[in-house]
Design a protein around this motif. Structure first.
Motif, PDB file in Angstrom:
ATOM      1  N   ASP B 119       0.810  -1.219   0.000  1.00  0.00           N
ATOM      2  CA  ASP B 119       0.000   0.000   0.000  1.00  0.00           C
ATOM      3  C   ASP B 119       0.842   1.267   0.000  1.00  0.00           C
ATOM      4  O   ASP B 119       0.337   2.341   0.324  1.00  0.00           O
ATOM      5  CB  ASP B 119      -0.919   0.009   1.232  1.00  0.00           C
ATOM      6  CG  ASP B 119      -2.040  -1.002   1.068  1.00  0.00           C
ATOM      7  OD1 ASP B 119      -2.638  -1.030  -0.026  1.00  0.00           O
ATOM      8  OD2 ASP B 119      -2.289  -1.777   2.008  1.00  0.00           O
ATOM      9  N   SER B 121       2.511   4.663  -0.460  1.00  0.00           N
ATOM     10  CA  SER B 121       2.109   5.899  -1.142  1.00  0.00           C
ATOM     11  C   SER B 121       3.182   6.270  -2.166  1.00  0.00           C
ATOM     12  O   SER B 121       4.282   5.715  -2.156  1.00  0.00           O
ATOM     13  CB  SER B 121       1.981   7.037  -0.129  1.00  0.00           C
ATOM     14  OG  SER B 121       3.266   7.322   0.405  1.00  0.00           O
ATOM     15  N   LYS B 154      -1.224  -7.316  -4.373  1.00  0.00           N
ATOM     16  CA  LYS B 154      -2.388  -7.323  -3.477  1.00  0.00           C
ATOM     17  C   LYS B 154      -3.432  -8.315  -3.972  1.00  0.00           C
ATOM     18  O   LYS B 154      -4.044  -9.017  -3.189  1.00  0.00           O
ATOM     19  CB  LYS B 154      -2.984  -5.908  -3.387  1.00  0.00           C
ATOM     20  CG  LYS B 154      -2.284  -5.067  -2.321  1.00  0.00           C
ATOM     21  CD  LYS B 154      -2.974  -3.741  -2.107  1.00  0.00           C
ATOM     22  CE  LYS B 154      -2.536  -2.748  -3.162  1.00  0.00           C
ATOM     23  NZ  LYS B 154      -3.069  -1.410  -2.946  1.00  0.00           N
TER      24      LYS B 154
END
Ligand code: FES
Ligand code: FES
Lengths: 763, 158
Positions: B119, B121, B154
């Motif tokens: 995840d 950024s 993911k």
């Protein structure tokens, strides 16, 4: 076993001109299986090493290789006496393969060694004793031009001036309401490709040599090699190995002759791989420039004249200095309508590192100066700097300072409008992420002292080789049936240096021949020259050659079809079709066992040399344009700069491969950013102080901001598919745009790039 | 000296290694694995990045002797002969590869990131890749590739 066997690249089966198919070499590159020139290996291979001069200028009084030869594992130690023809050069042969009685720059090769381990080779090189008489180097280009300066190349006429390129256009003494002057300097930039100079020379049974090499132009290397080795062309065969970037730094020879000499001498394969430090000495750099400009305009903001003196430090050997000087002079007034121009470009010999080709090739330096001048002029006129540029923007029909009329679209004003119209990034309020501030995680500010600035730049670059050069490429295209399917094979000598030419050649073949399966043959000297992968020219010239060869193949197939009773006029989707696109037959059936192969040498329309006195002439085949807007945050207390955003607009005529176009714009803009704020080879008294990636900084992913990009497609009627060269223009305008943004943030004049912290806080 | 090391799941032995040789040299010149690249050999560019016991390192900065008995995974050890690893695949698809000399190092660094932190950024991606130089792409498409790979990882996990 060797790792030099080269296989054709099998491309994707879809993707014609205008599509963005994936690179045929992409999977190999991500797996680590693509064989770069430094990855090659052969049984019984030796390693080469080079002894270089530590002095920028010295007489060589003696050379003793005895101790080096005694080191176990050493197979050869060669000096100038072992070079059949010791003088070479890309444009002007003025450079020894190995120094004879004089060295003219720090890092000049003096002797070479082959040994069974790279470290042994280096240690042997260290044992060579050279007796130098150190001379005082000539390190100031302007001083080198004076009649009393020591002459570095007595055989060259004109003292230390390699070339004087004058441009005389319009009136001699025009009068303007408003005049601004400025003196600008550009530091020495390095191409800093990641794949170091390297290659493998393999002696052949016929007494010749096969060289596997990373280069930009196989045939130019071959031409210089056959001369230096005093061997016929068919005995010196070059094969393109994987190239880890180029950007101009592989136009001149580096280790090519050395590796071949050692291989021929030892009768064993010899590999030479430069380390990063040696690489800084192994290739030419971007010319540092000193530029004095004067712009005159009416009170309304119409340019009346541009006068300039541009001095380019070519360093110790000529390389491409003459052509770089021609570019700087002919493009020195920028993409503007200027009725009166007087420019003197000078390329000069000194004892600094030799300079030559780097992306932008003389146009980069001039762009920084003329764009800085346009900002200064706008300030003097109290005009918006973009409005001033647009008011004077060149367009189709504009007469350039060479007298050449721009005879294809030149949407300079539109490019500026596009970048100006982009919404500006918001100025953040509240607590800031350190990573988004100048100084980053060094935690030098939390926003105090940080001032934002916005600046613009636009540039003009010539595409292809200019000034009457016979600029051509050769393509061999073959169509046949393999395993029941029509297959096209494309063979050129063009260097894939990362730009994606292998993808493009397949796209063209697919479009022209309506065939899915395309093989790209390895590039080598078994087909005619493709010219250099430089000057943003390969899509145009090799693209043009591939298309022309495909057209001849198509004509051959249509003849076969006619012989079989089909009145076919084209090829599409693996079929031969009629003028109304009606399918007449399968291509496979028409071809049968026939192989249709054509080799075509293709030229763009000719250019002409410049008049040596007035600089007038149809010098450039095509012009290309890009504009940038830069947004920066400057920590005005510490002099740190962070580029927040770059917007770019470029006209590419036709986006042959839109993804690859974006990649060129992004990568080119990054190199311009590097020149604006960080990249400079520091040369003190002729000695390079920072030959490493520790001290020569190129942009990292933290330095390079997000970009917005607009791509215009205004076809050039003279070019294949209407395309316009893409690679260089974005490198021109990002630098002045960033410099202008820093000026806007700081209020400082900043007449030099790269801008260093001390220019901001020490001013 | 002799160096025994597990490379990409296989026990390998390199003989006649000089004390000054780096892991990078041993991989490239003695074990036939030139995937890790040699852009600087000064620890500045990341082109030589490999996993050493699961941690990305610059192979040019690791002395060959230091890897005795340890485990190395190179770019050649990601994915399989038939199928690219999702990170490799994303680099090809997004156009993040030009000359490709930076690619093996970036692929390993990105592989590490997307598995550690799928995840991440944009700022975190940039920070994680700050040690990997690329001279061709201006990094935009490399960021695209990492974002695409993170999505793939993911999806694999869910
Ligand atoms: S080669 Fe190891 S960091 Fe550059
Ligand atoms: S693709 Fe060439 S260095 Fe990254």
């Amino acid at each position: 076993m060797t790792t030099t066997t080269q296989q054709p690249l099998i491309t994707n089966v879809t993707g014609g001109v205008g599509d963005s198919p994936m690179r045929p070499d992409g999977a190999q590159k991500t797996r680590g299986e693509f064989a770069y020139s430094s990855d090659l290996w052969a049984d019984d291979m030796l390693w080469g090493a080079t002894l270089r001069s530590p002095h920028p200028y010295a007489r060589v009084k003696g050379l003793d290789i005895t101790e080096a030869l005694k080191l176990p594992g050493v197979h050869a130690v060669l000096t100038h006496e072992d070079v059949p023809d010791n003088i070479y050069g890309l444009e002007h042969p003025d450079q020894p393969v190995l120094a004879v009685d004089i060295v003219r720059y720090q890092g000049e090769p003096v002797a070479i060694v082959a040994a069974d381990h790279p470290e042994t080779a280096r240690r042997a090189a260290d044992r060579i004793v050279v007796d130098y008489e150190v001379l005082t180097p000539v390190t100031d280009a302007e001083a080198a031009m004076r009649p009393d300066a020591p002459v570095l190349h007595p055989a060259h006429e004109g003292g230390n001036i390699v070339r004087h390129a004058p441009i005389r256009f319009g009136e001699e003494n025009p009068v303007a309401d408003v005049v601004v002057t400025g003196e600008y300097t550009v530091g020495m930039q390095d191409q800093a490709f990641l794949g170091p100079e390297s290659g493998l020379a393999v002696p052949a049974e016929d007494g010749g040599v096969d060289l596997y090499i990373a280069t930009q132009w196989l045939h130019a290397d071959q031409r210089q090699l056959t001369k230096a080795l005093a061997m016929p062309e068919d005995k010196v065969r070059l094969h393109l190995a994987g190239v880890g970037g180029a950007f101009g730094a592989r136009e001149d020879l580096s280790m090519q002759v050395h590796a071949c000499l050692l291989a021929l001498h030892t009768r064993k394969p010899v590999k030479i791989v430069y380390g990063r430090e040696e690489s800084f000495f192994g290739h030419v750099h971007r010319h540092p420039a000193l530029m004095r400009y004067e712009h005159g305009a009416t009170r309304d903001g119409d340019l009346v004249y541009v006068k300039a003196e541009i001095i380019l430090d070519g360093g110790a050997y000529a390389s491409t200095t003459a052509a770089v000087t021609g570019n700087a002079a002919t493009l020195g007034a920028g993409p503007y309508r200027v009725p009166n121009v007087r420019i003197d470009g000078y390329g000069v010999y000194t004892n600094n590192p030799p300079c030559g080709a780097m992306r932008g090739f003389g146009a980069v330096q001039a762009c920084f100066a003329y764009e800085s001048q346009m900002d200064k002029l706008a300030a003097a006129l109290d005009m918006d700097p973009v409005d001033l540029r647009i008011r004077n923007a060149a367009e189709r029909g504009t007469v350039m300072p060479t007298g050449q009329v721009i005879d294809s679209p030149a949407p300079v004003a539109e490019l500026l409008e596009l970048v100006r119209a982009k919404p500006l990034p918001a100025i953040p309020t509240g607590p800031r992420d350190l990573r988004e501030l100048p100084g980053g995680v060094s935690n030098t500010t939390h926003g105090e002292g940080v001032v934002r600035g916005v600046g613009y730049g636009v540039g003009i670059k010539n595409v292809g080789f200019s000034e009457g050069f016979d600029d051509y490429s050769t393509a061999r295209v073959r169509l046949e049936v393999i395993a029941g399917e029509p297959v096209v094979s494309v063979h050129t000598a063009a260097a894939e240096v990362g730009q994606g030419l292998v993808t493009l050649k397949a796209q063209i073949a697919r479009t022209e021949l309506g065939v899915q399966r395309v093989q790209i043959q390895p590039s080598n000297t078994f087909v005619g020259s493709a010219g250099s992968s430089s000057a943003s020219r390969q899509s145009y010239v090799t693209g043009g050659a591939v298309r022309a060869a495909c057209e001849e193949v198509r004509a051959g197939v249509l003849e076969l079809a006619a012989a079989r009773g089909f009145a076919a006029t084209g090829l599409a989707g693996g079929k031969v079709v009629s003028a109304t696109n009606e399918v007449l037959a399968d291509l496979v059936d028409v071809l049968g066992d026939e192989v249709v192969e054509r080799t075509v040498e293709w030229r763009h329309r000719p250019t002409a040399p410049l008049d040596p006195v007035t600089g007038q002439g149809f010098a450039h085949v095509q012009y290309a344009f890009a504009a940038h807007r830069a947004v920066v945050d400057v920590d005005v207390e510490l002099g740190l700069v962070r580029v927040v955003e770059l917007a770019c607009a470029q006209d590419v005529g036709r986006a042959m491969n839109p993804d690859a176009v974006l990649g060129q714009i992004q990568g080119g803009s990054a190199q311009g950013l590097g020149l604006a704020v960080m990249e400079e080879i520091q040369v003190v008294d002729g000695v390079v102080r920072n030959p490493s990636f520790t001290d020569y900084l190129i942009p990292t992913v933290l330095d390079m901001p997000p970009m917005t990009i607009d791509v215009l497609e205004r076809a050039d009627p003279h070019a294949p598919y209407g395309l316009r060269g893409v690679g260089e223009p974005p490198t021109l305008s990002s630098t002045p745009a960033i410099a202008a943004a820093i000026r806007a943030a700081t209020g400082l004049a900043l007449s030099r790039v790269p801008v260093r912290p001390e220019h901001i806080v020490g001013a | 000296m002799r160096v025994n090391v597990e490379v990409n799941g296989e026990q390998r032995t390199a003989d006649d290694v000089w004390p000054g040789e780096s892991l990078l040299y041993v991989l490239r010149e003695r074990l036939g694995l030139p995937g890790a690249k040699n852009a600087c050999e000064q620890g500045e560019c990341g082109s030589c990045t490999v996993y050493l016991d699961g941690t990305p390192v610059c192979a040019c900065l690791v002395a060959a002797g230091q890897v005795e008995g340890r485990s190395v995974r190179t770019v050649e050890g990601l994915g399989s002969a038939e199928e690219l690893d999702p990170v490799q695949d994303a680099f090809v698809r997004t156009g993040a590869v030009q000359c490709g000399f930076c690619t093996p190092g970036l692929v390993v660094a990105a592989h590490d990131l997307v598995h550690r932190k799928p995840d991440a950024s944009d700022a975190e991606i940039r920070e994680a890749l700050a040690g990997n130089l690329c001279r061709c792409t201006g990094y935009e498409k490399i960021l695209d590739a990492v974002r695409m790979a993170a999505v793939a990882v993911k999806e694999q996990r869910s």
